[in-house]
Design a protein around this motif. Sequence first.
Motif, PDB file in Angstrom:
ATOM      1  N   HIS A 198       0.763  -1.435  -0.034  1.00 16.93           N
ATOM      2  CA  HIS A 198       0.038   0.167  -0.082  1.00 16.93           C
ATOM      3  C   HIS A 198       0.690   0.948  -0.195  1.00 16.93           C
ATOM      4  CE1 HIS A 198      -2.969  -2.324   2.054  1.00 16.93           C
ATOM      5  NE2 HIS A 198      -2.869  -3.119   1.276  1.00 16.93           N
ATOM      6  N   ASN A 238      -0.237  -6.838  -6.156  1.00 15.55           N
ATOM      7  CA  ASN A 238      -0.761  -5.204  -5.429  1.00 15.55           C
ATOM      8  C   ASN A 238       0.365  -4.077  -5.611  1.00 15.55           C
ATOM      9  OD1 ASN A 238      -3.179  -4.406  -3.478  1.00 15.55           O
ATOM     10  ND2 ASN A 238      -1.986  -4.086  -2.406  1.00 15.55           N
ATOM     11  N   ASP A 296       3.084  -5.769 -18.040  1.00 14.94           N
ATOM     12  CA  ASP A 296       3.124  -5.251 -16.150  1.00 14.94           C
ATOM     13  C   ASP A 296       3.723  -7.355 -16.443  1.00 14.94           C
ATOM     14  OD1 ASP A 296       1.144  -3.620 -16.372  1.00 14.94           O
ATOM     15  OD2 ASP A 296       0.100  -4.953 -16.030  1.00 14.94           O
ATOM     16  N   ILE A 341      -3.101   7.584 -12.644  1.00 17.06           N
ATOM     17  CA  ILE A 341      -3.001   9.332 -13.237  1.00 17.06           C
ATOM     18  C   ILE A 341      -2.624  10.087 -13.123  1.00 17.06           C
ATOM     19  CG2 ILE A 341      -4.041  10.091 -10.745  1.00 17.06           C
ATOM     20  CD1 ILE A 341      -6.598  10.790 -11.763  1.00 17.06           C
ATOM     21  N   THR A 352       0.493  10.549  -5.540  1.00 16.31           N
ATOM     22  CA  THR A 352      -0.676  10.997  -5.492  1.00 16.31           C
ATOM     23  C   THR A 352      -0.786  12.367  -6.147  1.00 16.31           C
ATOM     24  OG1 THR A 352      -1.159  11.828  -3.624  1.00 16.31           O
ATOM     25  CG2 THR A 352      -0.985   9.284  -3.863  1.00 16.31           C
ATOM     26  N   LYS A 385      -1.090  -2.847  -8.801  1.00 13.17           N
ATOM     27  CA  LYS A 385      -2.778  -2.315  -9.095  1.00 13.17           C
ATOM     28  C   LYS A 385      -2.986  -1.411  -8.281  1.00 13.17           C
ATOM     29  CE  LYS A 385      -7.160  -4.173  -7.456  1.00 13.17           C
ATOM     30  NZ  LYS A 385      -7.480  -2.935  -7.252  1.00 13.17           N
ATOM     31  N   VAL A 386      -2.007  -0.699  -7.685  1.00 19.22           N
ATOM     32  CA  VAL A 386      -1.924   0.460  -6.805  1.00 19.22           C
ATOM     33  C   VAL A 386      -1.309   1.821  -7.733  1.00 19.22           C
ATOM     34  CG1 VAL A 386      -1.176   2.196  -5.120  1.00 19.22           C
ATOM     35  CG2 VAL A 386      -1.280  -0.100  -4.284  1.00 19.22           C
ATOM     36  N   TYR A 387      -0.461   1.277  -7.589  1.00 22.99           N
ATOM     37  CA  TYR A 387       0.055   1.743  -9.624  1.00 22.99           C
ATOM     38  C   TYR A 387      -0.797   2.133 -10.197  1.00 22.99           C
ATOM     39  CZ  TYR A 387       2.556   4.038 -13.734  1.00 22.99           C
ATOM     40  OH  TYR A 387       3.243   4.680 -14.610  1.00 22.99           O
ATOM     41  N   TYR A 388      -1.627   1.120 -10.781  1.00 24.11           N
ATOM     42  CA  TYR A 388      -2.758   2.198 -12.098  1.00 24.11           C
ATOM     43  C   TYR A 388      -3.916   2.809 -11.350  1.00 24.11           C
ATOM     44  CZ  TYR A 388      -0.348  -0.563 -15.400  1.00 24.11           C
ATOM     45  OH  TYR A 388       0.156  -1.664 -16.035  1.00 24.11           O
ATOM     46  N   ASP A 389      -4.016   2.159  -9.988  1.00 21.23           N
ATOM     47  CA  ASP A 389      -5.894   3.016  -9.319  1.00 21.23           C
ATOM     48  C   ASP A 389      -4.942   4.079  -9.087  1.00 21.23           C
ATOM     49  OD1 ASP A 389      -6.622   0.101  -9.276  1.00 21.23           O
ATOM     50  OD2 ASP A 389      -6.743  -0.403  -7.479  1.00 21.23           O
ATOM     51  N   GLU A 390      -3.726   4.570  -8.330  1.00 19.06           N
ATOM     52  CA  GLU A 390      -3.601   5.428  -7.613  1.00 19.06           C
ATOM     53  C   GLU A 390      -2.621   6.137  -8.803  1.00 19.06           C
ATOM     54  OE1 GLU A 390      -3.583   5.240  -2.944  1.00 19.06           O
ATOM     55  OE2 GLU A 390      -4.176   3.188  -3.733  1.00 19.06           O
ATOM     56  N   THR A 391      -2.004   5.807  -9.201  1.00 22.06           N
ATOM     57  CA  THR A 391      -0.376   6.786  -9.183  1.00 22.06           C
ATOM     58  C   THR A 391      -1.126   6.850 -11.006  1.00 22.06           C
ATOM     59  OG1 THR A 391       0.424   6.188  -7.894  1.00 22.06           O
ATOM     60  CG2 THR A 391       1.887   7.061  -9.056  1.00 22.06           C
TER      61      THR A 391
END
Length: 190
Positions: free
Chosen positions: A58, A145, A118, A156, A90, A148-154
Amino acid sequence: MKNIVLFGPPGAGKGTQAEVLKEKYQLVHLSTGDMFRYNIKNATELGVLAKSYMDKGHLVPDEVTIKMLNAEVEKNAGANGFIFDGFPRTEAQAASLAELMDSKDSQINAMVALEVDDEILVERLLKRGETSGRSDDADEGVIRNRIKVYYDETAILKDFYQAQDKYHGVDGVGTIEEITERLSAVIDTL
Ligand code: AMP
């Protein structure tokens, strides 16, 4: 003064390239991941907190991350420029970095992103885990994970810098030298 955000998912090669580029362009390399690992090694309060997030893949909360990064920038007041590696991750971090640079009558000149598929990332990180001693590289679940956090939060943040015409994507697959050349081709235009 050149300030560069070296961007890309975990395992893209940011740390390796930052080490080469800092010598080539005489820039200060600031890696928030390295700062956290230094704090973990020295068992500081910040290290204990960071470890609880890092072990799961995380992100460490923005407030502590931003405070730590700002302090490192202040410590290097005479720098020729910075390579930011692993920061910002972020939108809040990107906004804070813009403000910090602005307060120094400076700016982020470019985000240079290493693009890697990936499956290659997972393979590279598992291999790195055999020697890095990093617990977050040793477990495939944690690695996936982090991606995934990279794609979900970073990820952008590409839009954030593209909106300012500062985003440059570079193929991150090849030899270290080939990739340095691709990055340099961008940095030399700044
Ligand atoms: P890295 O060395 O950049 O791969 O970072 C390792 C880990 O440190 C990440 O998976 C996060 O848990 C944490 N970390 C590093 N940089 C940041 C950041 N800018 N924001 C939040 N967490 C971070």
